[in-house]
Motif scaffolding. Structure first.
Motif, PDB file in Angstrom:
ATOM      1  N   THR A 113       9.552 -20.211   7.323  1.00 35.10           N
ATOM      2  CA  THR A 113       8.446 -19.759   8.394  1.00 35.10           C
ATOM      3  C   THR A 113       8.632 -18.343   8.654  1.00 35.10           C
ATOM      4  OG1 THR A 113       8.819 -22.001   9.021  1.00 35.10           O
ATOM      5  CG2 THR A 113       7.251 -20.733  10.302  1.00 35.10           C
ATOM      6  N   ALA A 142      -0.863 -19.839   9.938  1.00 33.24           N
ATOM      7  CA  ALA A 142       0.563 -19.531  10.448  1.00 33.24           C
ATOM      8  C   ALA A 142       0.357 -18.194  11.185  1.00 33.24           C
ATOM      9  CB  ALA A 142       1.419 -19.713   9.473  1.00 33.24           C
ATOM     10  N   GLY A 197      -3.464 -25.822   8.752  1.00 34.04           N
ATOM     11  CA  GLY A 197      -2.500 -24.897   7.882  1.00 34.04           C
ATOM     12  C   GLY A 197      -1.883 -25.860   6.746  1.00 34.04           C
ATOM     13  N   LEU A 240       3.523 -26.592   9.591  1.00 32.76           N
ATOM     14  CA  LEU A 240       3.249 -26.421   8.512  1.00 32.76           C
ATOM     15  C   LEU A 240       4.242 -27.168   7.438  1.00 32.76           C
ATOM     16  CD1 LEU A 240       3.311 -22.615   8.064  1.00 32.76           C
ATOM     17  CD2 LEU A 240       1.532 -24.029   8.429  1.00 32.76           C
ATOM     18  N   ARG A 247      -3.737 -21.230   4.498  1.00 37.29           N
ATOM     19  CA  ARG A 247      -2.617 -21.872   5.021  1.00 37.29           C
ATOM     20  C   ARG A 247      -1.710 -20.687   5.892  1.00 37.29           C
ATOM     21  NH1 ARG A 247       1.230 -25.866   5.005  1.00 37.29           N
ATOM     22  NH2 ARG A 247       3.469 -25.292   4.329  1.00 37.29           N
TER      23      ARG A 247
END
Length: 306
Positions: free
Chosen positions: A284, A259, A155, A276, A255
């Protein structure tokens, strides 16, 4: 950019030195800050102000309003107002202005857009197609497969990927050291498929592209220099064309995908935040919307009246 009045230009030059020498920001971040601040100062100069002492919140608000009328996105306005508040706070601290007008400048709330992501089958197809394309052992094919595997496995941002060096990879423990935003370092694990792709690239691909100027770069371009971000973006877009029905995403889409799949697999937000390299957990949390199916499944299993 047009010339500013000399006092404003001198203040902006001093601020640049502060960002570079004291805050140790990356050149890209410095350019972004200076561009936003210059925009506000240029607006103030157009209104007849010659130096920072005439800068007030009314001028800053009219600057934001002007941008809004020209169609600037809320995210852009929010970013620019933040940049100017940081600048005016610095100017007040250093005695260039008596009071901080930016402290009274509100930021437009940015609309949070839902990040695009591949589903699990699309991600699998993407990586399988990349592996098939490097079956002939070409160095570029081996590199591309390793790039895609590592992006999805970790990520990491595309800038972090192209900035990685060979020694940043701990192949024995399957870890990669990443230098993120604000020069913050973190260590991210990767799985066996990424390990195998990296091993093939480092053993059979990279040695055939190495040139005098290669240095320690983990990933190299066709001429032996450090791989460029644009080349990675082109690669991701082209390989996604091979996946039927997949959205047209760039490296940042991988990415988002990493996640999303971590959260769907049961990882907690704090873990994903660390992987990340997000400074704030709120960043997030934007990924949690994609885990509705997992939430409903957990509800059905756990709630007695589901």
């Amino acid at each position: 950019m047009a010339d500013l009045p000399e006092p404003m230009a001198q203040a902006l030059a001093a601020y640049e030195r502060h960002l570079v020498s004291e805050r140790d920001l990356t050149p890209h971040t410095v350019r972004a800050y200076l561009s936003d601040v210059w925009s506000a100062l240029e607006h103030a100069a157009a209104l007849g102000h010659e130096d920072l002492t005439a800068l007030d919140v009314r001028t800053l608000r009219s600057w934001l309003a002007k941008q809004q009328t020209t169609g600037r996105a809320r995210t852009t306005l929010a970013r620019r107002s933040t940049a100017v508040r940081v600048f005016t706070a610095w100017a007040a601290r250093t005695g260039l202005i008596a009071t901080d007008p930016g402290a009274r400048l509100a930021s437009p709330k940015a609309h949070r857009t839902l990040p695009g992501a591949l589903d699990r089958d699309e991600a699998r197809r993407l990586l399988e197609e990349a592996a098939e394309r490097c079956a002939d052992g070409s160095p570029v094919g081996l590199r591309d497969a390793a790039v895609l595997e590592l992006l999805y496995a970790t990520g990491m941002r595309v800038g972090e990927l192209v900035g990685a060096d060979v020694d940043d990879v701990d192949r024995e423990r399957r870890l990669v050291r990443v230098l993120g935003k604000g020069r913050k370092e973190r260590v991210v694990p990767f799985g066996r498929p990424a390990e195998q792709a990296l091993d093939r690239w480092l053993a059979s691909g990279r040695p055939r592209l190495v040139a005098d100027g290669s240095g320690p770069a983990l990933f190299l371009g066709a001429r032996g220099g450090r791989l460029d971000q644009r080349a990675v973006r082109t690669l991701v877009h082209r390989r996604l064309e091979d996946v039927p029905g997949a959205p047209d995403l760039g490296p940042h889409g991988l990415r988002h995908t990493a996640a999303t799949h971590l959260l769907e697999g049961g990882a907690d937000l704090r873990t994903v935040q660390e992987l990340l390299g997000h400074a704030s957990l709120a960043t997030t949390q934007i990924y949690t919307h994609v885990s509705g199916d997992r939430l409903r499944a957990a509800y059905r299993m756990a709630h007695p009246r589901a």
